[in-house]
Scaffold this motif. Structure first.
Motif, PDB file in Angstrom:
ATOM      1  N   LEU A  10       0.832  -1.211   0.000  1.00  0.00           N
ATOM      2  CA  LEU A  10       0.000   0.000   0.000  1.00  0.00           C
ATOM      3  C   LEU A  10       0.864   1.258   0.000  1.00  0.00           C
ATOM      4  O   LEU A  10       0.597   2.221  -0.740  1.00  0.00           O
ATOM      5  N   LEU A  11       1.914   1.269   0.821  1.00  0.00           N
ATOM      6  CA  LEU A  11       2.802   2.432   0.883  1.00  0.00           C
ATOM      7  C   LEU A  11       3.532   2.635  -0.445  1.00  0.00           C
ATOM      8  O   LEU A  11       3.703   3.780  -0.904  1.00  0.00           O
ATOM      9  N   ILE A  12       3.949   1.548  -1.059  1.00  0.00           N
ATOM     10  CA  ILE A  12       4.643   1.635  -2.345  1.00  0.00           C
ATOM     11  C   ILE A  12       3.744   2.260  -3.398  1.00  0.00           C
ATOM     12  O   ILE A  12       4.178   3.098  -4.202  1.00  0.00           O
ATOM     13  N   SER A  13       2.470   1.890  -3.404  1.00  0.00           N
ATOM     14  CA  SER A  13       1.535   2.381  -4.418  1.00  0.00           C
ATOM     15  C   SER A  13       1.075   3.809  -4.137  1.00  0.00           C
ATOM     16  O   SER A  13       1.102   4.658  -5.024  1.00  0.00           O
ATOM     17  N   LEU A  14       0.654   4.073  -2.908  1.00  0.00           N
ATOM     18  CA  LEU A  14       0.080   5.376  -2.593  1.00  0.00           C
ATOM     19  C   LEU A  14       1.123   6.485  -2.544  1.00  0.00           C
ATOM     20  O   LEU A  14       0.867   7.615  -2.986  1.00  0.00           O
TER      21      LEU A  14
ATOM     22  N   GLU B 184       4.117  -2.873 -16.570  1.00  0.00           N
ATOM     23  CA  GLU B 184       3.174  -2.249 -15.640  1.00  0.00           C
ATOM     24  C   GLU B 184       2.243  -1.271 -16.337  1.00  0.00           C
ATOM     25  O   GLU B 184       1.042  -1.213 -16.047  1.00  0.00           O
ATOM     26  N   LYS B 185       2.771  -0.512 -17.298  1.00  0.00           N
ATOM     27  CA  LYS B 185       1.948   0.476 -17.994  1.00  0.00           C
ATOM     28  C   LYS B 185       0.843  -0.191 -18.798  1.00  0.00           C
ATOM     29  O   LYS B 185      -0.319   0.243 -18.764  1.00  0.00           O
TER      30      LYS B 185
ATOM     31  N   VAL C  97      -1.708 -14.602 -12.796  1.00  0.00           N
ATOM     32  CA  VAL C  97      -1.526 -14.095 -14.163  1.00  0.00           C
ATOM     33  C   VAL C  97      -1.367 -12.577 -14.149  1.00  0.00           C
ATOM     34  O   VAL C  97      -0.523 -12.011 -14.859  1.00  0.00           O
ATOM     35  N   THR C  98      -2.155 -11.911 -13.320  1.00  0.00           N
ATOM     36  CA  THR C  98      -2.099 -10.446 -13.247  1.00  0.00           C
ATOM     37  C   THR C  98      -0.767  -9.967 -12.688  1.00  0.00           C
ATOM     38  O   THR C  98      -0.191  -8.981 -13.170  1.00  0.00           O
ATOM     39  N   ILE C  99      -0.255 -10.657 -11.663  1.00  0.00           N
ATOM     40  CA  ILE C  99       1.043 -10.277 -11.083  1.00  0.00           C
ATOM     41  C   ILE C  99       2.146 -10.406 -12.122  1.00  0.00           C
ATOM     42  O   ILE C  99       2.994  -9.514 -12.261  1.00  0.00           O
ATOM     43  N   GLN C 100       2.147 -11.501 -12.870  1.00  0.00           N
ATOM     44  CA  GLN C 100       3.182 -11.691 -13.884  1.00  0.00           C
ATOM     45  C   GLN C 100       3.041 -10.674 -15.017  1.00  0.00           C
ATOM     46  O   GLN C 100       4.043 -10.140 -15.505  1.00  0.00           O
ATOM     47  N   ALA C 101       1.809 -10.397 -15.426  1.00  0.00           N
ATOM     48  CA  ALA C 101       1.589  -9.414 -16.490  1.00  0.00           C
ATOM     49  C   ALA C 101       2.022  -8.018 -16.054  1.00  0.00           C
ATOM     50  O   ALA C 101       2.620  -7.263 -16.830  1.00  0.00           O
TER      51      ALA C 101
ATOM     52  N   VAL D 276      -5.981  -3.021 -14.865  1.00  0.00           N
ATOM     53  CA  VAL D 276      -5.456  -3.669 -13.666  1.00  0.00           C
ATOM     54  C   VAL D 276      -5.187  -2.629 -12.587  1.00  0.00           C
ATOM     55  O   VAL D 276      -4.591  -1.581 -12.859  1.00  0.00           O
ATOM     56  N   SER D 277      -5.631  -2.900 -11.369  1.00  0.00           N
ATOM     57  CA  SER D 277      -5.360  -2.023 -10.235  1.00  0.00           C
ATOM     58  C   SER D 277      -3.961  -2.318  -9.702  1.00  0.00           C
ATOM     59  O   SER D 277      -3.727  -3.368  -9.101  1.00  0.00           O
ATOM     60  N   ILE D 278      -3.036  -1.407  -9.932  1.00  0.00           N
ATOM     61  CA  ILE D 278      -1.659  -1.613  -9.494  1.00  0.00           C
ATOM     62  C   ILE D 278      -1.581  -1.680  -7.968  1.00  0.00           C
ATOM     63  O   ILE D 278      -0.805  -2.468  -7.409  1.00  0.00           O
ATOM     64  N   THR D 279      -2.402  -0.872  -7.303  1.00  0.00           N
ATOM     65  CA  THR D 279      -2.420  -0.895  -5.835  1.00  0.00           C
ATOM     66  C   THR D 279      -2.843  -2.260  -5.317  1.00  0.00           C
ATOM     67  O   THR D 279      -2.227  -2.814  -4.401  1.00  0.00           O
ATOM     68  N   ARG D 280      -3.894  -2.812  -5.907  1.00  0.00           N
ATOM     69  CA  ARG D 280      -4.376  -4.134  -5.482  1.00  0.00           C
ATOM     70  C   ARG D 280      -3.310  -5.196  -5.726  1.00  0.00           C
ATOM     71  O   ARG D 280      -3.089  -6.067  -4.880  1.00  0.00           O
ATOM     72  N   VAL D 281      -2.645  -5.126  -6.872  1.00  0.00           N
ATOM     73  CA  VAL D 281      -1.590  -6.092  -7.189  1.00  0.00           C
ATOM     74  C   VAL D 281      -0.459  -6.004  -6.171  1.00  0.00           C
ATOM     75  O   VAL D 281       0.035  -7.025  -5.676  1.00  0.00           O
TER      76      VAL D 281
END
Length: 341
Positions: free
Chosen positions: A135-139, A218-219, A209-213, A226-231
């Motif tokens: 969460l800290l990494i994303s926000l 990432e872009k 699959v989403t984590i690997q993609a 895809v929600s990067i925060t959720r990942v």
């Protein structure tokens, strides 16, 4: 239509050609698996040398012992592999392993219900701390290295407050779990099989699959919805969960807690993954390679002991193997890009 005209008409009809089946690109597959194959070769070479110097290396008892010795690293490296595939890194696993061992050593009693309660609490704490990292990494848009480094320091401090020095204890039956056998295989071997089954299932899930993609691009993943925060929350949460599991398993081997022992698994967890072919840039990796890398790092210590040389040579050998693995991965990636171009 006369009989003479029929052959002319048939000759004018286009001949339907069946599409040719594409052949298997063996060279492309070999290049894609080159880092993993190098890790397998390294393990085979170390086992061969170790087996030539020590008797009973290929026995079931030796397999049980080596797996037990490597399991803490395997559990820590499993979470690290998930993070590396995402394209990040998690240094906080060291703090979580230390904190998990001291909580277990100071809170576990002979009552199984109390042990079960604190076991769930430690696992939940590991996931929550990891999720907070994500969460800290994303926000805050911070680098994973800095966030997890700070978390590592905080967790180490908390561990020192709970148990300033190595000590405490866990019930004898809890220690016995680490040596329990079924069909001649100890519990660490069954845990190893469980990890492989978990990865086989996890990679096929939408989350996997989403984590690997996301790790690959990432872009593009973000533009695909895809929600990067959720990942990030799930990725680092799983890493914290496996670090907590590593702490619990470690207490079955030591029977006590240590506020500093976690630091011994941070860089080796990354090294095991890299040796096994996991890319530091994300998007590529398999847990089987990581587990082989963990075995390689563990058996190096055994080999150094059998050769009767100074233990200082162990990190030297580990560094050489890590360098060769990175080199093999780099060569394979460049060859693969040249084939695409």
């Amino acid at each position: 239509m006369s009989v003479a005209e029929r052959p002319v008409e048939m000759a004018q009809r286009p001949v339907e050609m069946k599409p040719a089946r594409p052949g298997i690109d063996w060279r492309g597959r070999a290049l894609d698996r080159a880092p993993f194959l190098v890790a397998c070769l390294m393990l085979a070479l170390i086992v061969a040398i170790y087996g030539s110097l020590q008797s009973g290396v290929f026995s079931l008892d030796e397999i049980n012992l080596d797996t037990a010795a490597a399991m803490t690293l395997m559990l820590a490296a499993t979470g690290q592999t998930i993070v590396l595939v995402r394209g990040g890194i998690d240094l906080s696993i060291g703090g979580m392993i230390s904190l998990g061992t001291v909580i277990a050593a100071t809170r576990f009693t002979d009552d199984p219900s109390t042990v079960a309660l604190w076991t769930l609490a430690i696992l939940a704490l590991g996931f929550l701390i990891g999720a907070l990292n994500g969460l800290l990494i994303s926000l805050l848009k911070l680098q994973p290295f800095l966030v997890t480094l700070a978390t590592w320091s905080i967790l180490n401090g908390v561990a020192m407050i709970i148990l300033p020095t190595d000590g405490g204890s866990v019930p004898g039956w809890w220690v016995g779990f680490g040596y329990a056998q079924l069909f001649g295989l100890t519990s660490p071997v069954w845990m190893l099989l469980a990890l492989l089954l978990f990865w086989w299932w996890f990679r096929a899930t939408r989350v996997g699959v989403t984590i690997q993609a996301t790790g690959s691009n990432e872009k593009s993943a973000f533009l695909s919805g895809v929600s990067i925060t959720r990942v990030n929350v799930i990725t680092y949460g799983l890493s914290g969960l496996f670090a907590a599991g590593a702490a619990l398993y470690l207490t079955t081997q030591t029977g006590a807690g240590s506020p500093t022992i976690g630091k011994d698994y941070i860089l080796p967890s990354v090294a095991a993954a890299v040796i096994g072919g996991v890319s530091l840039f994300g998007g590529r990796g398999h847990l089987a390679g990581t587990l082989i890398g963990a075995f390689v790092l563990t058996l190096i210590g055994n080999l150094v002991f059998v050769l009767h040389v100074s233990s200082y040579w162990q990190p030297v050998a580990s560094g050489v193997i890590l360098l060769l693995s990175v080199l093999a991965s780099s060569v394979a990636e460049k060859a693969a890009r040249n084939r695409v171009q």
